[in-house]
Design an enzyme around this catalytic site. Structure first.
Site, PDB file in Angstrom:
ATOM      1  N   GLU A 183     -17.874  35.362  10.032  1.00  0.00           N
ATOM      2  CA  GLU A 183     -16.721  34.916   9.246  1.00  0.00           C
ATOM      3  C   GLU A 183     -15.628  35.973   9.227  1.00  0.00           C
ATOM      4  O   GLU A 183     -15.911  37.173   9.261  1.00  0.00           O
ATOM      5  CB  GLU A 183     -17.148  34.686   7.785  1.00  0.00           C
ATOM      6  CG  GLU A 183     -18.124  33.556   7.610  1.00  0.00           C
ATOM      7  CD  GLU A 183     -18.650  33.463   6.185  1.00  0.00           C
ATOM      8  OE1 GLU A 183     -19.376  32.506   5.911  1.00  0.00           O
ATOM      9  OE2 GLU A 183     -18.339  34.346   5.356  1.00  0.00           O
ATOM     10  N   CYS A 236     -10.134  40.489   6.638  1.00  0.00           N
ATOM     11  CA  CYS A 236     -11.491  40.996   6.453  1.00  0.00           C
ATOM     12  C   CYS A 236     -12.343  40.462   7.601  1.00  0.00           C
ATOM     13  O   CYS A 236     -12.362  39.253   7.842  1.00  0.00           O
ATOM     14  CB  CYS A 236     -12.023  40.502   5.105  1.00  0.00           C
ATOM     15  SG  CYS A 236     -13.753  40.903   4.838  1.00  0.00           S
ATOM     16  N   CYS A 266     -27.341  40.635   9.148  1.00  0.00           N
ATOM     17  CA  CYS A 266     -27.355  42.048   8.753  1.00  0.00           C
ATOM     18  C   CYS A 266     -28.798  42.513   8.655  1.00  0.00           C
ATOM     19  O   CYS A 266     -29.660  41.772   8.182  1.00  0.00           O
ATOM     20  CB  CYS A 266     -26.651  42.237   7.412  1.00  0.00           C
ATOM     21  SG  CYS A 266     -26.541  43.975   6.913  1.00  0.00           S
ATOM     22  N   CYS A 315     -30.663  43.851   1.827  1.00  0.00           N
ATOM     23  CA  CYS A 315     -30.432  43.957   0.373  1.00  0.00           C
ATOM     24  C   CYS A 315     -30.950  42.670  -0.288  1.00  0.00           C
ATOM     25  O   CYS A 315     -30.620  41.575   0.163  1.00  0.00           O
ATOM     26  CB  CYS A 315     -28.952  44.163   0.077  1.00  0.00           C
ATOM     27  SG  CYS A 315     -28.279  45.605   0.937  1.00  0.00           S
ATOM     28  N   CYS A 333     -28.840  39.498  -1.307  1.00  0.00           N
ATOM     29  CA  CYS A 333     -27.867  39.046  -0.331  1.00  0.00           C
ATOM     30  C   CYS A 333     -28.472  38.051   0.657  1.00  0.00           C
ATOM     31  O   CYS A 333     -29.446  38.359   1.343  1.00  0.00           O
ATOM     32  CB  CYS A 333     -27.338  40.279   0.396  1.00  0.00           C
ATOM     33  SG  CYS A 333     -26.384  39.905   1.849  1.00  0.00           S
ATOM     34  N   CYS A 357     -14.768  38.424   0.293  1.00  0.00           N
ATOM     35  CA  CYS A 357     -14.495  39.378   1.346  1.00  0.00           C
ATOM     36  C   CYS A 357     -15.189  40.699   1.090  1.00  0.00           C
ATOM     37  O   CYS A 357     -14.682  41.549   0.409  1.00  0.00           O
ATOM     38  CB  CYS A 357     -13.008  39.616   1.506  1.00  0.00           C
ATOM     39  SG  CYS A 357     -12.653  40.665   2.896  1.00  0.00           S
TER      40      CYS A 357
HETATM   41  S1  SF4 Z   1     -25.220  43.342   1.048  1.00  0.00           S
HETATM   42 FE1  SF4 Z   1     -25.951  41.983   2.675  1.00  0.00          FE
HETATM   43  S2  SF4 Z   1     -24.447  42.205   4.323  1.00  0.00           S
HETATM   44 FE2  SF4 Z   1     -24.180  43.947   2.940  1.00  0.00          FE
HETATM   45  S3  SF4 Z   1     -25.480  45.594   3.778  1.00  0.00           S
HETATM   46 FE3  SF4 Z   1     -26.731  44.510   2.265  1.00  0.00          FE
HETATM   47  S4  SF4 Z   1     -27.855  42.965   3.460  1.00  0.00           S
HETATM   48 FE4  SF4 Z   1     -26.121  43.673   4.727  1.00  0.00          FE
END
Ligand code: SF4
Length: 365
Positions: free
Chosen positions: A102, A115, A122, A126, A129, A357
Site C-alpha cells: 500500500e 507514505c 513484515c 509485532c 499487528c 500511514c
Molecule cells: S508493527 Fe507490523 S509492520 Fe511494523 S514492524 Fe511490527 S510487524 Fe512489522
C-alpha cells in the site's frame, strides 16, 4: 541477518528505476542505442513523469520498442480509496509474486506527503499487528519502492488529485514492512528520490523519513550515509519489560541501545529524531511511562535531539489494542511537555480509509 523466510516468489525484471545514471547509459548502449538516449529517457521519466515509452514521441519508434525492455510493469493498482475530500488517496498495489502493498498520498495546505511500503508483509512479528502476523512475503526492489512515489508525482503533476497540480514534498517509509530490513534497495531508492533532476526526482533529503522498530546496527549504517534524512523510531514503550512484548526485536536490541543509536544518529546528522509512540489504552499510556520516556530522552543530552510523536489509535471494538482515554492521552502529553520534551499528536488523516500511514497503519486493523 534480519531476513525471515520469504513466501512469495518472483521479483520483477530490472527497471530504469533500479539503475544508477551510469548503469542507465550502459543499459541503453547494450540495446544498441546511442548513449544520449539515456538522458532523453530520464528527461521524460523524472522531468515529465512519463513512464511509458509510447509517450516519448521525440524518440524513434524502434528505439521506444527496445527501451520498453527497461520498463517492465512494476505495480498494478488493485484498489484505490480516497478520503478527506480527495486530499488523501490510498492505493493497494499488486506486485510480482501476487503480493499486495500500500501507499498513501496526503495533501496538506503547504505540502504533499507520500507514505510508501518497503516490503510486502513484515518479518518483525509485532503481536498487535495484522501485517506482522502474516509474516514477510518478500522485500520490494528499488524500482518497486520508487514506483510508488513516481505514481504519486505523476498524478500530482497532472492535477489528478484534489487540490490542483502539485508535487511530492515528503516521502515517509512508514507503510508496510521494516525499511531497515531491506536496507540496500531502500537506500538505492532514497538516492534516486533525492538525486537532482533529470537523473532523479529531486526531492529534498530532509523531506525523506525512514522509520524503524529498532534494528540498531542498521541505524548506525544509516547515520554513516551522512544524508540529512529524518529517522523515526517506533518506540511505543520506554521500558524493556513492555517493549519486549510489543516489539519482539526488542529482545535483541534493548530500549537503551536503541535510544543510544537514535541519539548518535541525531548527533551525526544534526537531524532531530522522531520518537513514534502509539498510545494504547492501559498498555503503555500510564503517567509513569510518560515520565520514564522523558527521563530516557533527557538523560542522553540536550532534549531537542528528539521529539515525541504520539499516535492515537483508531478504536477497534473488542480488541485488546485500543485507543487511550482522552484524559490519559492529555496527561501523557502534559507530563512530557512539563519535562520539556517537544511532543505532537499525530494527525489522524484518512482514518476512515485505514490510512493512518505508518508502522501503525497495521495497528488500525
Ligand atoms: S508493527 Fe507490523 S509492520 Fe511494523 S514492524 Fe511490527 S510487524 Fe512489522
Amino acid at each position: 541477518m534480519f531476513d525471515t523466510p520469504v513466501r512469495a516468489g518472483g521479483k520483477p525484471a530490472k527497471h530504469w528505476f533500479d539503475l544508477e545514471p551510469a548503469a542507465r547509459i550502459a543499459a541503453v548502449s547494450a540495446l544498441g542505442l546511442p548513449a544520449y538516449r539515456a538522458r532523453q529517457v530520464s528527461n521524460h521519466v523524472f522531468g515529465r513523469y512519463e513512464y511509458q515509452p509510447d509517450q516519448w514521441s521525440d524518440l524513434p519508434l524502434a528505439a521506444r520498442e527496445s527501451l520498453a525492455n527497461l520498463f517492465p510493469p512494476l505495480l498494478t493498482a488493485a484498489q484505490e480509496l480516497s478520503a478527506d475530500r480527495g486530499m488523501t488517496v490510498k492505493t493497494a498495489w499488486r506486485i510480482a509474486g501476487d503480493a499486495v502493498v500500500e501507499s498513501v498520498l496526503m495533501r496538506y495546505p503547504n505540502r504533499t506527503t507520500v507514505c510508501i511500503s518497503s516490503q510486502a508483509g513484515c518479518g518483525m512479528a509485532c503481536p498487535f499487528c495484522a501485517t506482522g502476523q502474516g509474516g514477510l512475503q518478500r522485500s520490494l526492489s528499488t524500482a518497486e519502492i520508487v514506483a510508488q512515489v513516481a505514481d504519486a508525482a505523476a498524478k500530482l503533476a497532472q492535477g489528478a488529485v484534489a487540490g490542483g497540480p502539485g508535487q511530492v514534498n515528503n516521502v515517509v517509509f512508514m507503510g508496510m514492512g521494516e525499511p531497515l530490513a531491506n536496507y540496500a534497495p531502500v537506500m538505492a531508492a532514497v538516492r534516486e528520490l533525492i538525486r537532482p533532476k533529470p537523473d532523479g526526482f529531486g526531492i529534498s533529503a530532509r523531506g525523506v523519513t525512514i522509520s524503524t522498530v529498532g534494528l540498531v546496527p542498521r541505524i548506525a549504517a544509516l547515520a554513516a550515509e551522512e544524508l540529512p534524512l529524518t529517522l523515526a523510531v517506533s518506540l511505543h514503550a520506554p521500558d524493556d519489560e513492555l517493549r519486549d512484548e510489543l516489539i519482539p526485536v526488542n529482545q535483541r536490541w534493548k530500549v537503551g541501545e536503541l535510544l543510544d543509536a537514535a541519539w548518535d544518529y541525531a548527533r551525526v546528522t544534526k537531524r532531530r529524531v522522531s520518537i513514534e509512540y502509539a498510545l494504547i489504552r492501559d498498555i503503555n499510556d500510564q503517567q509513569a511511562r510518560a515520565d520514564l520516556l522523558a527521563r530516557e530522552l533527557k538523560r542522553r543530552g540536550d532534549w531537542t535531539w528528539a521529539h515525541v510523536n504520539l499516535i492515537p489509535l483508531n478504536p477497534t471494538p473488542g480488541s485488546k489494542w485500543t485507543a487511550s482515554r482522552k484524559r490519559d492521552q492529555q496527561t501523557f502529553i502534559d507530563r512530557l511537555e512539563r519535562a520539556g520534551i517537544p511532543v505532537t499528536l499525530r494527525d489522524t488523516r484518512g482514518r476512515n480509509i485505514d490510512a493512518a500511514c505508518g508502522q501503525l497503519a497495521a495497528l488500525q486493523r
